[in-house]
Design a protein around this motif. Structure first.
Motif, PDB file in Angstrom:
ATOM      1  N   PHE A   6      -8.280  51.400  34.077  1.00 24.68           N
ATOM      2  CA  PHE A   6      -9.164  52.564  34.160  1.00 24.68           C
ATOM      3  C   PHE A   6      -9.160  53.128  35.578  1.00 24.68           C
ATOM      4  N   ASN A  58      -7.839  58.908  34.815  1.00 25.73           N
ATOM      5  CA  ASN A  58      -7.363  58.757  33.428  1.00 25.73           C
ATOM      6  C   ASN A  58      -8.436  58.381  32.427  1.00 25.73           C
ATOM      7  N   ASN A  74      -9.083  59.950  29.010  1.00 26.10           N
ATOM      8  CA  ASN A  74      -8.193  59.704  27.868  1.00 26.10           C
ATOM      9  C   ASN A  74      -8.654  58.538  27.001  1.00 26.10           C
ATOM     10  N   THR A  75      -9.821  57.990  27.285  1.00 30.70           N
ATOM     11  CA  THR A  75     -10.332  56.850  26.518  1.00 30.70           C
ATOM     12  C   THR A  75     -10.557  57.239  25.058  1.00 30.70           C
ATOM     13  N   ILE A  87      -7.874  53.035  26.838  1.00 27.59           N
ATOM     14  CA  ILE A  87      -6.778  53.974  27.002  1.00 27.59           C
ATOM     15  C   ILE A  87      -5.596  53.433  26.221  1.00 27.59           C
ATOM     16  N   GLN A 147      -2.213  52.122  25.062  1.00 26.68           N
ATOM     17  CA  GLN A 147      -1.113  51.626  25.891  1.00 26.68           C
ATOM     18  C   GLN A 147       0.137  51.405  25.058  1.00 26.68           C
TER      19      GLN A 147
END
Length: 480
Positions: free
Chosen positions: A99, A103, A106-107, A478, A480
């Motif tokens: 985190f 960014n 974008n969660t 986020i 991945q």
């Protein structure tokens, strides 16, 4: 977490609004406690009237001792193995690298998992603990353990959102039935703690409702050692903490600028800054600094004040921050240089530690958006994660007019039970704020369908977790 004495009444489980601060050395034998639920009667000196520390600190374990078979290390930086992140209860995830303030917008909701946990009064699931590299029969996994109030533990593979084991504790109580008392719900009320015993191996320490200390293997949920008597059955501990062979229930503490500090708070809704090397000064009652009221101008004992856990962190410039989530309207007299709202339901107030000619001070820095009972703050890589609990926190009977359903009712009487409060509760929400300014960077919106009561928040390795009253564990992160 400090035990928040939920009402000024000393009934229920023996808690009043004066909660003790205490520490327990991990030795045997255990000294018996007289009170089955709450504090031993009159045996601990209480703090000032109306005060209670943070739920992270825990209360209602009076004069106890704990045997730790293998204390182990306190855990790697990528682990979240005790409520409040560390033994100082700062809520600061120091080595979070996924985190960032750039960014976090974008969660997304990664998964949600329903767990077979039976609620008691207004309690159900607690915040998970997370270990990143656990040696399991299926190989290395990142696992979470979630405690349920009805004497349950759940092992979760966080990469997939799947339950891999479930443990329901047996009981030595003659009558281990339920209770409808919000103040003393029975069951497992303490978030467990964990220790890394060796690479890939973790022991969970939990206290079941019958008062026995459980030592459980994180990989498979099996006992590592037989249960041992810890407290009388029916007690109400909060948030176990294990550090250097000592179980302690201190409030939030931190070191900054060559000094050692402790910060306490209460539903009165102000902060007390103390010197850990000279608590309360020569008269044992003088703070380094006491902030003005943050909220609770009415000085009510319910639905207002600070009931959740404080946070503390240092930014890259060495500035020391203190975060205070609060319930109810912000005080008319509280002002901050940056204000994103004048909250009515609650919010987060941020302070910086300043050394002035007159001494140390906590200086207001920013005030967040409005939140529906802000209950905890966790800091990760400059991002402040906070959540709104969304529960009905009122403990008095509201007025009802003659033409309203169920009216007329002349309100004001004590009514803290779940029968009235559960149907009137709303829904929880997660927020990500910029730690420097309090600006909202992300929120969960209406993705969370229920609320929670005295639970908590976990952030680890690019994921943030919140559990709710309906038995659901939410994982946001986020992708991945």
């Amino acid at each position: 977490m400090i035990s928040h004495c939920e009402t000024v009444s000393s009934g229920g489980c023996g808690l009043s609004s004066s909660c003790p601060l205490h520490m327990m050395r991990v030795v045997m034998p255990i000294r018996p406690i007289d009170s089955a639920c709450g504090l031993a009667q009159g045996r601990l000196a209480a703090l000032a009237e109306g005060s209670h520390l943070l739920r992270r600190a825990g209360a209602a374990i009076a004069g106890l001792a704990l045997v730790v078979i293998a204390a182990g290390r306190s855990g790697l930086a990528s682990d979240f193995i005790t409520e409040g992140v560390d033994s100082a209860r700062t809520g600061w995830v120091r080595d979070e690298s996924v985190f960032t303030t750039a960014n976090v917008a974008n969660t997304r909701l990664l998964w949600r998992l329903g767990l077979e946990s039976t609620p008691r009064a207004m309690h159900n699931l607690f915040a998970p603990l997370v270990a990143q590299r656990v040696d399991t029969p299926q190989g290395m996994r990142e696992l979470a353990v979630v405690a349920g109030v009805s004497d349950d533990l759940f092992g979760i593979d966080v990469a997939t959102g799947r339950q891999i084991w479930h443990r329901h504790f047996d009981s030595t109580l003659a009558n281990p039935g339920g209770t409808s008392d919000t103040l003393c719900p029975g069951g497992q009320t303490a978030v467990p703690t964990m220790a890394q015993i060796s690479p890939g191996k973790y022991t969970i320490y939990a206290v079941s409702w019958d008062g026995r200390l459980r030592q459980v293997n994180l990989a498979d949920g099996q006992d590592i050692a037989p249960p041992q008597k810890f407290i009388p059955g029916g007690g109400k501990p909060y948030a176990l903490n294990l550090h250097d062979g000592v179980v302690n229930t201190t409030p939030m503490a931190f070191d900054a600028k060559g000094s050692r500090f402790l910060v306490g708070t209460s539903k009165e809704c102000r902060l007390w800054l103390l010197d850990r090397d000279a608590l309360g000064g020569e008269d044992h009652r003088t703070t380094l600094h006491t902030t003005p009221l943050i909220c609770n101008d009415a000085q009510a004992f319910d639905a207002k004040g600070i009931w959740g856990a404080l946070g503390a962190w240092q930014d890259g410039n060495g500035t020391q921050w203190v975060l205070a989530p609060f319930w109810g309207p912000v005080s008319k007299t509280f002002k901050a240089p940056i204000e994103h709202a004048r909250p009515t339901g609650g919010g987060v107030a941020a302070f910086t530690l300043q050394q002035r000619p007159e001494g140390w001070q906590l200086t207001p820095a920013w005030l967040s958006r409005d939140m529906d009972l802000a209950d905890e703050a966790v800091i990760a890589n400059g991002v402040v994660f906070a959540y709104a609990a969304g529960e009905d926190a009122s403990q008095t009977m509201p007025d009802k007019a003659w033409n309203e359903p169920g009216g007329p009712v002349y309100g004001g009487g004590l009514s803290s039970g779940p029968v009235r409060r559960v149907p009137a509760s709303r829904r929880a929400a997660l927020y990500a704020l910029d730690g420097q300014t309090g600006k909202e960077l992300w929120s969960s919106g209406r993705a969370i369908e229920s609320w929670n009561h005295f639970s908590g928040l976990t952030v680890a390795n690019g994921r943030v977790y919140l559990a709710t009253f309906d038995g659901v564990l939410y994982c946001f992160g986020i992708p991945q």
